[in-house]
Design an enzyme around this catalytic site. Structure first.
Site, short mmCIF file in Angstrom:
data_model
loop_
_atom_site.label_atom_id
_atom_site.label_comp_id
_atom_site.label_asym_id
_atom_site.label_seq_id
_atom_site.Cartn_x
_atom_site.Cartn_y
_atom_site.Cartn_z
N ASP A 63 0.90 -1.04 0.12
CA ASP A 63 -0.21 -0.09 0.24
C ASP A 63 0.78 1.25 -0.23
O ASP A 63 2.20 1.26 -0.08
CB ASP A 63 -1.15 0.12 1.20
CG ASP A 63 -0.43 -0.45 2.68
OD1 ASP A 63 0.88 -0.37 2.64
OD2 ASP A 63 -1.02 -1.11 3.34
N ASN A 129 -7.85 -3.51 14.65
CA ASN A 129 -9.44 -4.44 14.20
C ASN A 129 -9.45 -5.48 13.26
O ASN A 129 -10.59 -5.79 12.60
CB ASN A 129 -10.11 -2.91 13.87
CG ASN A 129 -9.56 -2.29 12.55
OD1 ASN A 129 -8.46 -3.00 11.89
ND2 ASN A 129 -10.00 -1.43 11.96
N HIS A 131 -7.70 -5.49 10.26
CA HIS A 131 -7.25 -5.21 8.97
C HIS A 131 -6.04 -5.50 8.36
O HIS A 131 -5.09 -5.83 9.33
CB HIS A 131 -7.36 -3.61 8.73
CG HIS A 131 -6.16 -2.77 9.34
ND1 HIS A 131 -6.47 -1.79 10.24
CD2 HIS A 131 -4.95 -2.78 8.81
CE1 HIS A 131 -5.21 -1.22 10.64
NE2 HIS A 131 -4.45 -1.94 9.55
N GLU A 136 -10.08 -2.49 5.82
CA GLU A 136 -10.94 -2.20 6.77
C GLU A 136 -11.86 -3.22 6.87
O GLU A 136 -12.35 -3.83 5.75
CB GLU A 136 -11.20 -0.87 6.85
CG GLU A 136 -10.14 0.18 6.88
CD GLU A 136 -9.19 0.41 8.34
OE1 GLU A 136 -9.81 -0.43 9.06
OE2 GLU A 136 -8.28 1.03 8.11
#
Length: 262
Positions: A63, A129, A131, A136
């Site tokens: 990314d 979380n 990800h 997400e």
């Protein structure tokens, strides 16, 4: 799924490095999928220290932030130069271009790069979380490389790298979950109690887009290297549900390591 439990960041770095070294030495022209952030820092330090021969290695990064110049110290272009590309001679390196004038076209271009350079080993961290990359909760499991809006929790987690909150980018380009799952082998690293809930979901939770990392439950060749704190919420039966290995030698003796996964 293989689980290697380590005691220290140094042990994690050494184990991760050994897995990368095995792929680099056994593949003719290997492609490594690279991650950023704090999770892989020790592994990259081991690559530098051991002067790993990367002359045949192509890298593709997970990314990059949108609208952050490559020379910005918080860009992932800059991160990779500082950690690896300025130190080791790679055959070819690719990082998404978050400064592209047409970001949709950039995503398509990057998917083409991934198609031309199938990933032999993808390195992943895991968010609090769940990800992976910047994918997400709620991201479709078949998603390709795409533009994402960063959640407030992810921006807060990355705030430590920036001077002030408004400097943290709001969007990024990320390999999609579908793109990540095409890797022949995946290495996920996790350290510390802050990752415990996410690791529990990865290993014991339901296969669900509500926790992106659970997609790895369906991948045929995943290794998780984690410390006791990251595994602290997992049940005692976790070793029975997955293949727990105790040394990197045990892991490398697995006949699946380095093989092409379907």
């Amino acid at each position: 799924m293989n689980i290697l439990v380590v005691k220290t960041p140094e042990e994690l770095a050494e184990a991760g490095y050994k897995l990368i070294e095995e792929v680099v030495k056994t593949k003719e022209n290997p492609t490594l999928g690279m991650a950023t952030g704090s999770s892989p820092l020790g592994i990259y330090a081991e690559m530098r220290k051991n002067k790993l021969d990367t002359s045949r290695v192509t890298t593709v990064n997970l990314d990059e932030y949108v609208n952050l110049p490559h020379e910005d110290k918080n860009s992932y272009h800059y991160f990779m130069q500082e950690q690896l590309f300025d130190h080791l001679p790679f055959k070819q390196t690719y990082v998404p271009n978050g400064m592209a004038s047409d970001l949709e076209e950039e995503c398509k271009r990057y998917e083409g790069i991934l198609a031309a350079n199938p990933v032999d080993l993808q390195i992943l961290g895991i968010g609090e979380n769940g990800h992976i990359g910047f994918n997400e909760p709620g991201t479709p499991f078949n998603s390709p490389t795409n533009i994402v809006e960063l959640t407030e929790s992810t921006r807060q987690a990355n705030l430590r790298f920036f001077e002030k909150e408004e400097d943290v980018p709001t969007h990024a380009i990320t390999m999609g979950i579908g793109s990540i799952m095409k890797a022949k082998q995946i290495l996920l690293v996790a350290m510390g109690s802050k990752k415990a809930e996410a690791v529990k979901e990865l290993l014991q939770g339901a296969y669900s887009e509500a926790c992106p990392a659970t997609v790895l439950q369906r991948h045929p060749n995943v290794t998780v290297i984690a410390d006791q704190e990251a595994l602290s919420l997992c049940s005692e039966a976790i070793a029975d549900e997955h293949r727990q290995v105790f040394t990197i030698s045990d892991l490398l003796s697995d006949s699946r390591v380095g093989e092409t996964a379907n």
